[in-house]
Design a protein around this motif. Structure first.
Motif, PDB file in Angstrom:
ATOM      1  N   GLY A  74      41.741  43.611  42.620  1.00  0.00           N
ATOM      2  CA  GLY A  74      42.917  43.013  42.006  1.00  0.00           C
ATOM      3  C   GLY A  74      42.639  42.504  40.610  1.00  0.00           C
ATOM      4  O   GLY A  74      41.560  41.956  40.340  1.00  0.00           O
ATOM      5  N   LEU A  75      43.580  42.683  39.712  1.00  0.00           N
ATOM      6  CA  LEU A  75      43.521  42.144  38.356  1.00  0.00           C
ATOM      7  C   LEU A  75      44.787  41.334  38.127  1.00  0.00           C
ATOM      8  O   LEU A  75      45.900  41.830  38.344  1.00  0.00           O
ATOM      9  N   ILE A  76      44.628  40.093  37.678  1.00  0.00           N
ATOM     10  CA  ILE A  76      45.748  39.153  37.623  1.00  0.00           C
ATOM     11  C   ILE A  76      45.746  38.416  36.287  1.00  0.00           C
ATOM     12  O   ILE A  76      44.691  37.999  35.789  1.00  0.00           O
ATOM     13  N   ALA A  77      46.909  38.251  35.696  1.00  0.00           N
ATOM     14  CA  ALA A  77      47.086  37.421  34.501  1.00  0.00           C
ATOM     15  C   ALA A  77      48.420  36.700  34.621  1.00  0.00           C
ATOM     16  O   ALA A  77      49.271  37.084  35.422  1.00  0.00           O
ATOM     17  N   HIS A  78      48.612  35.661  33.825  1.00  0.00           N
ATOM     18  CA  HIS A  78      49.888  34.930  33.907  1.00  0.00           C
ATOM     19  C   HIS A  78      50.728  35.159  32.659  1.00  0.00           C
ATOM     20  O   HIS A  78      50.218  35.352  31.554  1.00  0.00           O
ATOM     21  N   MET A  79      52.043  35.135  32.854  1.00  0.00           N
ATOM     22  CA  MET A  79      52.996  35.460  31.794  1.00  0.00           C
ATOM     23  C   MET A  79      53.444  34.249  30.988  1.00  0.00           C
ATOM     24  O   MET A  79      53.914  34.400  29.857  1.00  0.00           O
ATOM     25  N   LYS A 182      48.831  38.881  50.992  1.00  0.00           N
ATOM     26  CA  LYS A 182      48.780  39.983  51.963  1.00  0.00           C
ATOM     27  C   LYS A 182      49.406  41.244  51.385  1.00  0.00           C
ATOM     28  O   LYS A 182      48.849  42.342  51.473  1.00  0.00           O
ATOM     29  N   GLY A 183      50.575  41.113  50.786  1.00  0.00           N
ATOM     30  CA  GLY A 183      51.238  42.273  50.209  1.00  0.00           C
ATOM     31  C   GLY A 183      50.488  42.849  49.020  1.00  0.00           C
ATOM     32  O   GLY A 183      50.563  44.063  48.758  1.00  0.00           O
ATOM     33  N   PHE A 184      49.763  42.006  48.302  1.00  0.00           N
ATOM     34  CA  PHE A 184      48.982  42.453  47.146  1.00  0.00           C
ATOM     35  C   PHE A 184      47.925  43.465  47.579  1.00  0.00           C
ATOM     36  O   PHE A 184      47.715  44.478  46.926  1.00  0.00           O
ATOM     37  N   GLY A 185      47.266  43.172  48.678  1.00  0.00           N
ATOM     38  CA  GLY A 185      46.391  44.160  49.298  1.00  0.00           C
ATOM     39  C   GLY A 185      45.011  44.326  48.704  1.00  0.00           C
ATOM     40  O   GLY A 185      44.309  45.292  49.031  1.00  0.00           O
ATOM     41  N   ALA A 186      44.576  43.421  47.843  1.00  0.00           N
ATOM     42  CA  ALA A 186      43.247  43.544  47.247  1.00  0.00           C
ATOM     43  C   ALA A 186      42.186  42.928  48.157  1.00  0.00           C
ATOM     44  O   ALA A 186      42.445  41.951  48.863  1.00  0.00           O
ATOM     45  N   ASP A 187      40.984  43.497  48.126  1.00  0.00           N
ATOM     46  CA  ASP A 187      39.853  42.914  48.862  1.00  0.00           C
ATOM     47  C   ASP A 187      39.303  41.700  48.124  1.00  0.00           C
ATOM     48  O   ASP A 187      38.824  40.751  48.740  1.00  0.00           O
ATOM     49  N   PHE A 188      39.345  41.750  46.823  1.00  0.00           N
ATOM     50  CA  PHE A 188      38.974  40.616  45.973  1.00  0.00           C
ATOM     51  C   PHE A 188      39.648  40.844  44.629  1.00  0.00           C
ATOM     52  O   PHE A 188      40.225  41.906  44.379  1.00  0.00           O
ATOM     53  N   GLY A 189      39.622  39.833  43.772  1.00  0.00           N
ATOM     54  CA  GLY A 189      40.320  39.972  42.506  1.00  0.00           C
ATOM     55  C   GLY A 189      39.619  39.254  41.376  1.00  0.00           C
ATOM     56  O   GLY A 189      38.605  38.567  41.563  1.00  0.00           O
ATOM     57  N   TYR A 190      40.174  39.425  40.184  1.00  0.00           N
ATOM     58  CA  TYR A 190      39.709  38.731  38.986  1.00  0.00           C
ATOM     59  C   TYR A 190      40.933  38.297  38.190  1.00  0.00           C
ATOM     60  O   TYR A 190      41.842  39.109  37.948  1.00  0.00           O
ATOM     61  N   THR A 191      40.987  37.043  37.802  1.00  0.00           N
ATOM     62  CA  THR A 191      41.976  36.645  36.805  1.00  0.00           C
ATOM     63  C   THR A 191      41.383  36.951  35.435  1.00  0.00           C
ATOM     64  O   THR A 191      40.189  36.737  35.205  1.00  0.00           O
ATOM     65  N   LYS A 360      43.344  31.035  49.399  1.00  0.00           N
ATOM     66  CA  LYS A 360      44.358  31.748  50.185  1.00  0.00           C
ATOM     67  C   LYS A 360      43.826  33.070  50.730  1.00  0.00           C
ATOM     68  O   LYS A 360      44.595  33.861  51.278  1.00  0.00           O
ATOM     69  N   GLY A 361      42.532  33.318  50.526  1.00  0.00           N
ATOM     70  CA  GLY A 361      41.929  34.520  51.092  1.00  0.00           C
ATOM     71  C   GLY A 361      41.619  35.618  50.102  1.00  0.00           C
ATOM     72  O   GLY A 361      41.205  36.712  50.503  1.00  0.00           O
TER      73      GLY A 361
END
Length: 400
Positions: A74-79, A182-191, A360-361
């Protein structure tokens, strides 16, 4: 094909300042305007499942290519952007920085920062001096979107499933509140929400907020002797009883603080708003206890009910979760090193969506964007750093 610079310049011109006073999500309408832009762009790239939900969260996915057994990343940033200064951005481009004082259009000068000599010769994006730039975190948004374009191209390297999300209201501490892990579905992520190129962070503050409310007794000043309780003065007394050496301007590294973020009042009623921070959870609890103790002390002086405090936990240090997954950190280190960037591992003196998401997992350390001086008129980012960071993200998600 749009490059990361063009994307960034386009995104920062959408005003997305979040507002803590608004309880809706997103807290401001501009965030959905940007969200709609991002969904349209992702769908145009071929990310057909991309969408924005009713709360303004944007999600998109790139199916695995040649590495179907690889982890989903997962790759995440805020708007949203900070409301510390105005958010209507007019970006300015300096094609080749000469290493000297940067004079913005309204007379604001950028100088004296230790990082500036290292940026000589680079192309910089700055503000007009009238607003925040928004590199926190539209640089992260632009870098992830450019990564998406590259990974949906026919010549993209092999990779596992890539999960992308853009969140609203991170700057007011709500970015992960309604995130669909859960819906995102990533095993792990990075902001992708850090500062200087190379930053890799998996320790953040434990955080709480505190509202101090003071009820006064207003009597005409001509006959106020032994009767008036000036709420504003009691509020000032409250502030003066907290240790001054534990303010942000006197702390660094792992030192926590009490930070007064707002105040209002008159003789009859006053209010102070604080954020409390510490990397050590036990020390944060001590700070919360101090707020209660000061409240009780003043009530003994002025009468029960004069002062009340409302404490609320915000997020916890993600170190406890992320350090259980060292392979996530090693993956990020290798991605930086493969692109000639030395990883800079240090604690965040702040927080990210990744802190709440980790609990949150979704283990979620934080990566650099390449920007400097966030939340102010002197904010800037080198174009070269955004380009390099995009290369780092490609290496991060590519099959090893």
């Amino acid at each position: 094909m749009s490059n990361v610079k063009e994307r960034f310049l386009r995104y920062v011109q959408v005003e997305t300042t979040s507002c803590e006073a608004n309880e809706c999500c997103p807290s401001t309408p501009g965030q959905k305007v940007l969200g709609e832009m991002l969904v349209s762009e992702m769908q145009a790239m071929g990310m057909k499942d991309a969408f924005m939900d009713e709360h303004g969260y944007v999600y998109g996915w790139i199916p695995a290519k040649g590495a179907e057994g690889a982890p989903a990343i997962g790759l995440i940033a805020h708007m949203d952007t900070s409301d510390a200064v105005p958010g209507k951005t007019v970006p300015q481009v300096i094609p080749s920085y000469d290493g000297g004082v940067i004079r913005l259009k309204n007379g604001v000068e950028i100088s004296g920062f230790s990082f500036l000599p290292g940026l000589k010769g680079q192309e910089l994006i700055v503000t007009s001096g009238d607003s925040v730039l928004g590199a926190d975190d539209k640089a992260g948004v632009a870098e992830i979107m450019t990564l998406c374009e590259r990974m949906t191209a026919p010549d993209a390297p092999n990779h596992g499933k890539i999960c992308v999300a853009f969140t609203p209201d991170e700057e007011i501490g709500r970015g992960a509140d309604l995130f669909d892990v859960k819906g995102f579905g990533a095993d792990f992520g990075y902001t992708v929400d850090g500062g200087a190129l190379g930053e890799l962070e998996y320790e953040c503050f434990n955080a709480a907020s505190c509202i101090v409310r003071v009820k006064g007794v207003n009597i005409h000043p001509g006959s106020a002797k032994n009767q008036m309780i000036n709420a504003s003065l009691v509020a000032m007394e409250f502030a003066g009883m907290l240790p001054p050496w534990e303010r942000p301007e006197h702390t660094e590294k792992y030192e926590g603080f009490y930070h007064l973020t707002g105040m209002s009042g008159n003789e009859e009623a006053a209010e102070l708003r604080y954020i409390l921070r510490d990397h050590d959870l036990g020390k944060l609890e001590e700070k919360k206890a101090m707020m209660t103790t000061v409240c009780e002390t003043l009530n003994k002086c002025y009468g029960e009910g004069t002062v009340a405090v409302e404490l609320k936990d915000s997020y916890r240090n993600m170190k406890e979760i992320v350090e259980q997954h060292p392979e996530i950190l090693e993956r990020a280190k290798k991605a930086f090193e493969e692109n000639g960037v030395e990883p800079i591992i240090k604690p965040i003196r702040g927080g990210t969506d990744g802190a709440q998401l980790s609990y949150k997992g979704l283990p979620c350390p934080n990566l650099s964007t390449g920007g400097y001086n966030f939340h102010g008129r002197k904010e800037l980012i080198p174009v070269e750093a955004m380009e390099r960071m995009t290369d780092v993200l490609v290496a991060l998600v590519s099959a090893k």
